[in-house]
Design a protein around this motif. Structure first.
Motif: not given
Length: 416
Positions: A288-310
């Motif tokens: 998600v960090a890589a995707l958020t480097s793209v200008p304008g990505i907020s138009a299609v990306l609202r939230e994501s999850f880092v679920t490291y633990h089971a």
């Protein structure tokens, strides 16, 4: 001398001390190719007048064009002007046009000009000053023997700006014979050795088009350059070979425009209005960090999850604890459930899930370091696949490779 040949000399003690990499050579090589020129030699030299002058005189016997970067700053160790003057056996003189450009930069920046910047108005006698829109150091163009020498500032941003404004017009006014057509193809998940074996007949240096390959962070970049005296024929040669590579490596091709899988995917998602979400485990948010480097990505990306633990996979994504208990978190079943859960909770059309073992150790022989599962949910259709990278690879490399693979795989999926 071949009129197409160009040498690049990078000047700077800091480059040879390992404090900074020479980022200008790849930029210049690509820009030269756009004008039918080819980089045949690149050197890095210390800030020493005699050393630089001798190198320029030597290279000028082989290359009709030499590009020098660096050593145009305001401090006493910036010696390129004096070295090139020595190479041409001319004096260093104050140049009114260079002085005007230096003062104009400070006026535009609304900053006082230190007295040391007067040094940047010094030029080899007879040199033509080149405008530098991005910095205080004007470049210049001059002759040394039978060669043209173009001297540019060192910072890549200033090299690029000076090139566009001051070098391109000169290149266009001094074309070389023949026509060239060039293009890039970008592949992911394809090792250089496998590529070299499977495309050996097209990579021979005698081929037209000629092929150049670089590999970085899991991405293989192929550059093809076709040459012919007729422009249409050069383009036809290029198009035919591009089709050869597209067919043979279709499973790995992700872009013909973008080197970065994140940029390629982000631009496609934005253009097509495809919403996206991420559910990451071993990559820890790198995708998600890589995707958020793209200008304008907020138009299609609202939230994501880092679920490291089971437990986070259960609580945030709704993964069934029984599925984890039976198959472990490093499994096809779990990444499928992660992707479905992320899509359900966000309403995104595309969900990307990643879970695997980045190392440095694994708690199970059944799941070695380097094993990573990828899950995707696109408009309700769920797919998953596994990749295994060398278990001896560093943890950070596995995570970066997994990030690139997730992005490139998602792009191939949404493109059908």
């Amino acid at each position: 001398m071949d009129p197409r040949d160009v040498a690049v000399l990078a000047i700077g003690d800091e480059l040879l001390a390992g404090k900074h990499a020479d980022l200008n050579m790849p930029l210049i090589a690509n820009r030269l190719a756009e004008h039918g020129r080819r980089l045949v030699e690149s050197r890095v030299l210390l800030d020493e007048i005699d050393l630089i002058a001798a190198a320029v005189r030597e290279v000028a016997q082989r290359c009709p064009l030499i590009v020098v970067t660096g050593g145009l700053g305001p401090t006493p160790d910036d010696l390129t002007r004096h070295a090139l003057a020595a190479a041409a056996n001319v004096e260093v003189v104050h140049d009114d046009e260079a002085w005007r450009q230096v003062r104009a930069w400070y006026e535009r920046s609304n900053r006082p000009m230190p007295e040391s910047n007067r040094r940047q108005a010094l030029m080899p006698a007879g040199a033509t000053v080149l405008a530098n829109p991005a910095g205080t150091a004007p470049g210049f163009r001059m002759r040394v023997g039978d060669a043209t020498v173009i001297s540019l500032p060192g910072p890549p941003r200033e090299v690029s700006a000076t090139w566009d404004v001051s070098v391109v017009p000169w290149l266009r006014a001094h074309p070389v014979d023949g026509q060239r057509a060039s293009a890039f193809l970008f592949f992911e998940g394809l090792s250089e050795s496998v590529f070299a074996t499977e495309a050996a007949e097209w990579l021979d240096r005698a081929q037209n088009p000629q092929a150049g390959v670089t590999v970085s962070e899991g991405v293989l970049a192929l550059r093809l350059v076709a040459e012919h005296e007729d422009a249409d024929r050069a383009q036809a040669l290029l198009d035919a070979r591009l089709d050869d590579f597209r067919r043979r490596f279709a499973d790995h091709l992700f872009s013909e425009t973008f080197l970065d899988p994140a940029e390629a995917l982000g631009v496609h998602l934005i253009a097509n209005g495809i919403s996206v979400t991420l559910a990451e485990s071993c990559t820890g948010g790198l995708v998600v960090a890589a995707l958020t480097s793209v200008p304008g990505i907020s138009a299609v990306l609202r939230e994501s999850f880092v679920t490291y633990h089971a437990d986070a996979k259960v609580e945030l994504l709704g993964v069934d604890p029984a599925t984890i208990l039976e198959h472990t978190v490093y499994s096809e079943e779990v990444v499928r459930a992660m992707a479905v859960g992320a899509a359900a909770r966000t309403g995104a059309r595309l969900a990307i899930a990643v879970s695997g073992v980045a190392g440095p150790t694994s708690d199970s022989p059944e799941h070695p370091v380097g094993q990573v599962w990828f899950g995707f949910c696109l408009d309700g259709e769920v797919t998953a696949h596994e990749r295994r990278w060398p278990s001896g690879a560093h943890r950070d490399r596995i995570r970066r490779w997994a990030t690139q693979h997730a992005l490139a795989s998602a792009l191939r999926l949404v493109r059908g």
